[in-house]
Design a protein around this motif. Structure first.
Motif, PDB file in Angstrom:
ATOM      1  N   THR A  90       0.826  -1.211   0.000  1.00 13.70           N
ATOM      2  CA  THR A  90       0.000   0.000   0.000  1.00 13.70           C
ATOM      3  C   THR A  90       0.862   1.262   0.000  1.00 13.70           C
ATOM      4  O   THR A  90       0.510   2.240  -0.660  1.00 13.70           O
ATOM      5  CB  THR A  90      -0.982   0.004   1.189  1.00 13.70           C
ATOM      6  N   GLN A 143       1.524   9.663   9.606  1.00 13.37           N
ATOM      7  CA  GLN A 143       0.213   9.179  10.067  1.00 13.37           C
ATOM      8  C   GLN A 143      -0.399   8.243   9.038  1.00 13.37           C
ATOM      9  O   GLN A 143       0.030   8.200   7.888  1.00 13.37           O
ATOM     10  CB  GLN A 143      -0.725  10.380  10.262  1.00 13.37           C
ATOM     11  N   GLN A 156      -9.143  -1.871   9.232  1.00 11.70           N
ATOM     12  CA  GLN A 156      -8.734  -2.349   7.907  1.00 11.70           C
ATOM     13  C   GLN A 156      -8.756  -3.872   7.850  1.00 11.70           C
ATOM     14  O   GLN A 156      -9.134  -4.466   6.835  1.00 11.70           O
ATOM     15  CB  GLN A 156      -7.329  -1.841   7.565  1.00 11.70           C
TER      16      GLN A 156
HETATM   17  P1  ADP Z   1       6.743   1.716   6.260  1.00 14.27           P
HETATM   18  O1  ADP Z   1       6.186   0.347   6.533  1.00 14.27           O
HETATM   19  O2  ADP Z   1       8.227   1.718   6.057  1.00 14.27           O
HETATM   20  O3  ADP Z   1       6.296   2.780   7.233  1.00 14.27           O
HETATM   21  P2  ADP Z   1       5.053   2.082   3.871  1.00 14.27           P
HETATM   22  O4  ADP Z   1       5.670   2.342   2.561  1.00 14.27           O
HETATM   23  O5  ADP Z   1       4.336   0.809   4.080  1.00 14.27           O
HETATM   24  O6  ADP Z   1       6.239   2.267   4.886  1.00 14.27           O
HETATM   25  O7  ADP Z   1       4.021   3.273   4.252  1.00 14.27           O
HETATM   26  C1  ADP Z   1       4.362   4.624   4.147  1.00 14.27           C
HETATM   27  C2  ADP Z   1       3.178   5.509   4.550  1.00 14.27           C
HETATM   28  O8  ADP Z   1       2.063   5.264   3.681  1.00 14.27           O
HETATM   29  C3  ADP Z   1       2.617   5.265   5.956  1.00 14.27           C
HETATM   30  O9  ADP Z   1       3.332   5.967   6.951  1.00 14.27           O
HETATM   31  C4  ADP Z   1       1.176   5.766   5.785  1.00 14.27           C
HETATM   32  O10 ADP Z   1       1.084   7.168   5.828  1.00 14.27           O
HETATM   33  C5  ADP Z   1       0.824   5.320   4.389  1.00 14.27           C
HETATM   34  N1  ADP Z   1       0.195   3.968   4.384  1.00 14.27           N
HETATM   35  C6  ADP Z   1       0.714   2.835   3.846  1.00 14.27           C
HETATM   36  N2  ADP Z   1      -0.120   1.790   4.039  1.00 14.27           N
HETATM   37  C7  ADP Z   1      -1.194   2.271   4.721  1.00 14.27           C
HETATM   38  C8  ADP Z   1      -2.391   1.694   5.241  1.00 14.27           C
HETATM   39  N3  ADP Z   1      -2.650   0.389   5.106  1.00 14.27           N
HETATM   40  N4  ADP Z   1      -3.254   2.503   5.901  1.00 14.27           N
HETATM   41  C9  ADP Z   1      -3.007   3.805   6.049  1.00 14.27           C
HETATM   42  N5  ADP Z   1      -1.900   4.412   5.606  1.00 14.27           N
HETATM   43  C10 ADP Z   1      -0.994   3.664   4.942  1.00 14.27           C
END
Ligand code: ADP
Ligand code: ZN
Length: 214
Positions: A32, A58, A93
């Protein structure tokens, strides 16, 4: 056919392991964070709305992320199985996911937790560099590319993610503890959860995950 979830704090290595596991099982990675960053880059309506949340570390609101994942799961290439990387990130979720999968008679086979202590995570995240071309991850000290700033795999340019800065990392780790840790209990109750030690070589960790998937 496998439908898997990888759970772990930022910097645990979910993305790296997902890529290897997808190859092994012939399934697709649904990250995501990657999909959101692609939307930010392309200035889509979703990207514009998501960027503010991401830069602060966030969560992007559930409605946006759930619709995005449901759309992705509906595509043909997911029929052979998938790995969710970075989703579900809170219990809402996880419940939404379960509802959607039930509706189409599908289910999750395993939820694997990658366990890394928080003191190691900050180091991993501040030194992380990502390839603009293929998305591969490197680390300035633990896994440096052969040539500085250049991807070993595709010669793409390496960059530091906007949210891999110390102030944002702190809030991402807090959000993980508060919102995402309860997702582990959700899958423990369903008998689907297995934790795997996330410290060691990439290959050892992959082996442990494969063992846990069974
Ligand atoms: P990491 O696991 O290194 O924090 P990600 O690339 O998975 O990095 O996520 C980066 C950002 O994207 C999160 O800090 C959030 O803001 C957003 N994000 C990713 N996946 C979700 C999710 N399932 N729900 C809400 N926000 C998400
Ligand atoms: Zn690359």
């Amino acid at each position: 056919m496998k439908s898997l979830i990888l759970i772990g704090p930022p910097g645990a290595g979910k993305g790296t392991q997902s890529k290897v596991l997808c190859e092994k099982y012939g399934i697709v990675q649904i990250a995501t964070g990657d999909i959101l960053r692609a939307n930010v880059k392309e200035n889509t309506a979703l990207g514009i709305e998501a960027k503010g949340y991401m830069d602060k570390g966030q969560l992007v609101p559930d409605k946006l992320v759930v619709d995005m994942v449901v759309g992705r799961l509906g595509q043909d290439d997911c029929k052979q199985g998938f790995i969710l990387d970075g989703f579900p990130r809170n219990v809402g979720q996880a419940e939404a996911l379960e509802g959607v999968l039930n509706d189409c008679n599908r289910k999750i086979d395993a939820a694997i937790g990658i366990v890394v202590e928080s003191k190691d995570l900050v180091d991993r995240l501040t030194g992380r560099r990502v390839c603009r071309g293929c998305g591969a991850s490197f680390h300035v000290s633990y896994n440096p590319p052969k040539a500085e700033g250049v991807c070993d795999l595709c010669s793409g340019e390496l960059y530091q993610r906007d949210d891999d800065t110390s102030s944002t990392i702190e809030s991402r780790l807090e959000v993980y503890e508060r919102e995402t840790r309860p997702v582990i209990d959700f899958y423990i109750e369903k008998g689907l959860y297995s934790p795997v030690e996330g410290v060691g070589t990439m290959e050892t960790i992959t082996k442990e995950i494969v063992k846990a998937i069974g």
